[in-house]
Design an enzyme around this catalytic site. Structure first.
Site, PDB file in Angstrom:
ATOM      1  N   ASP A  66       5.142  -5.663 -10.425  1.00 44.01           N
ATOM      2  CA  ASP A  66       5.908  -6.347  -9.386  1.00 44.01           C
ATOM      3  C   ASP A  66       6.536  -7.623  -9.955  1.00 44.01           C
ATOM      4  O   ASP A  66       5.824  -8.508 -10.436  1.00 44.01           O
ATOM      5  CB  ASP A  66       4.979  -6.698  -8.217  1.00 44.01           C
ATOM      6  CG  ASP A  66       5.737  -7.106  -6.965  1.00 44.01           C
ATOM      7  OD1 ASP A  66       6.859  -7.617  -7.086  1.00 44.01           O
ATOM      8  OD2 ASP A  66       5.180  -6.921  -5.859  1.00 44.01           O
ATOM      9  N   SER A  83       4.782  -7.283   1.570  1.00 44.48           N
ATOM     10  CA  SER A  83       5.468  -8.450   1.030  1.00 44.48           C
ATOM     11  C   SER A  83       5.320  -9.645   1.966  1.00 44.48           C
ATOM     12  O   SER A  83       4.215 -10.112   2.212  1.00 44.48           O
ATOM     13  CB  SER A  83       6.933  -8.093   0.765  1.00 44.48           C
ATOM     14  OG  SER A  83       7.566  -9.075  -0.006  1.00 44.48           O
ATOM     15  N   HIS A 117       7.800  -3.697  -6.790  1.00 45.09           N
ATOM     16  CA  HIS A 117       7.708  -4.266  -5.444  1.00 45.09           C
ATOM     17  C   HIS A 117       8.032  -3.193  -4.410  1.00 45.09           C
ATOM     18  O   HIS A 117       9.122  -3.137  -3.836  1.00 45.09           O
ATOM     19  CB  HIS A 117       8.661  -5.453  -5.314  1.00 45.09           C
ATOM     20  CG  HIS A 117       8.362  -6.327  -4.136  1.00 45.09           C
ATOM     21  ND1 HIS A 117       7.161  -6.996  -3.981  1.00 45.09           N
ATOM     22  CD2 HIS A 117       9.101  -6.634  -3.038  1.00 45.09           C
ATOM     23  CE1 HIS A 117       7.170  -7.677  -2.865  1.00 45.09           C
ATOM     24  NE2 HIS A 117       8.344  -7.468  -2.260  1.00 45.09           N
TER      25      HIS A 117
END
Length: 259
Positions: free
Chosen positions: A205, A151, A237
């Site tokens: 995601d 991320s 995610h």
């Protein structure tokens, strides 16, 4: 699909709960899927490779340390790993809440058109480069150094390997995004353009949408950089075991080639 625990980008109140769940799931995974016996690592084997893992927003380095135990290959078992923690800072997308953050993020979800905080990214890159420089000074070949991140850590991974002046072993981007504009390409050295990138992204995601991941390969192609992009259907995610197996194979192959 069993997945590596989701590392939340927002909901700061839930950070501690997420870290607790992460630890619980990792222990469960190790008990159920670790091989009964692993190839012994010779005590005299020197640590000639280095893996730097950069966590996501609101997370911490120690919470991610169990990741290293999920790899069985001798190349990764014998590598030196580092799991630094981001400094605490106010984050715009979380209404100014203070939490571990490599740089400020203006909005969630992060899309290709989202505002770029290039100044903050470049400051964070300097800190990552200092970590890499320390390993090289200790005798590790730059081509045996791998930077990986999830991320926000994935976005920082990309920025760090592209702007490092030497060729590194590789950069592993998980659910990340391109954190700067195309003008940065002018700052990428010919040596850095030789650093390979493995980009993994879940197609489900909603925090860093798949479109943000898809914007990566064209950007890298424009810069003349090799990128292996892997899409994972139904993955949100988070990091899946399948992604980690792919990373293990990718790094092991590159290390064997550099030997």
């Amino acid at each position: 699909m069993s997945t590596f625990p989701q590392l939340a980008l927002f909901r700061p109140i839930a950070v501690l709960a997420v870290l607790f769940i992460a630890t619980t799931l990792i222990v469960s995974f190790l008990q159920s899927s670790s091989p009964s016996s692993s190839p012994p690592i010779e005590a005299a084997m020197s640590r000639k490779s280095f893996v730097l893992w950069l966590h996501g927003l609101g997370d911490s380095g120690p919470a991610n340390e169990p990741i290293r135990t999920l790899f069985a290959s001798p190349e990764l078992r014998s590598a030196r790993w580092s799991f630094p923690s981001a400094p605490d800072a106010p984050v715009s997308c979380n209404h100014g809440a203070v939490m571990p953050s490599w740089f400020d993020i203006h909005e969630i979800p992060v899309n290709p058109e989202s505002p770029k905080n290039e100044k903050g990214v470049l400051e964070a890159v300097q800190n990552v480069h200092a970590m890499i420089d320390k390993e090289i000074a200790a005798g590790i070949n730059p081509k045996n150094i791998f930077v990986c991140g999830f991320s926000q850590g994935g976005a920082l991974t990309l920025a760090s390997v592209l702007l490092y002046p030497k060729t590194l072993g590789g950069g592993g981007v998980f659910s990340g995004w391109v954190p700067f504009n195309s003008s940065i390409i002018e700052r990428i050295t010919p040596e850095a353009r030789k650093t390979p990138i493995l980009w993994s992204h879940g197609m489900a995601d909603s925090t860093v949408p798949f479109a943000a991941g898809q914007a990566g390969p064209p950007f890298l192609e424009q810069a003349g950089i090799k990128c292996e992009f892997k899409a994972y259907p139904n993955l949100g995610h988070s990091i899946s075991n399948e992604e980690l197996r792919s990373l293990e194979s990718w790094i092991s192959t590159l290390l064997q080639g550099s030997s």
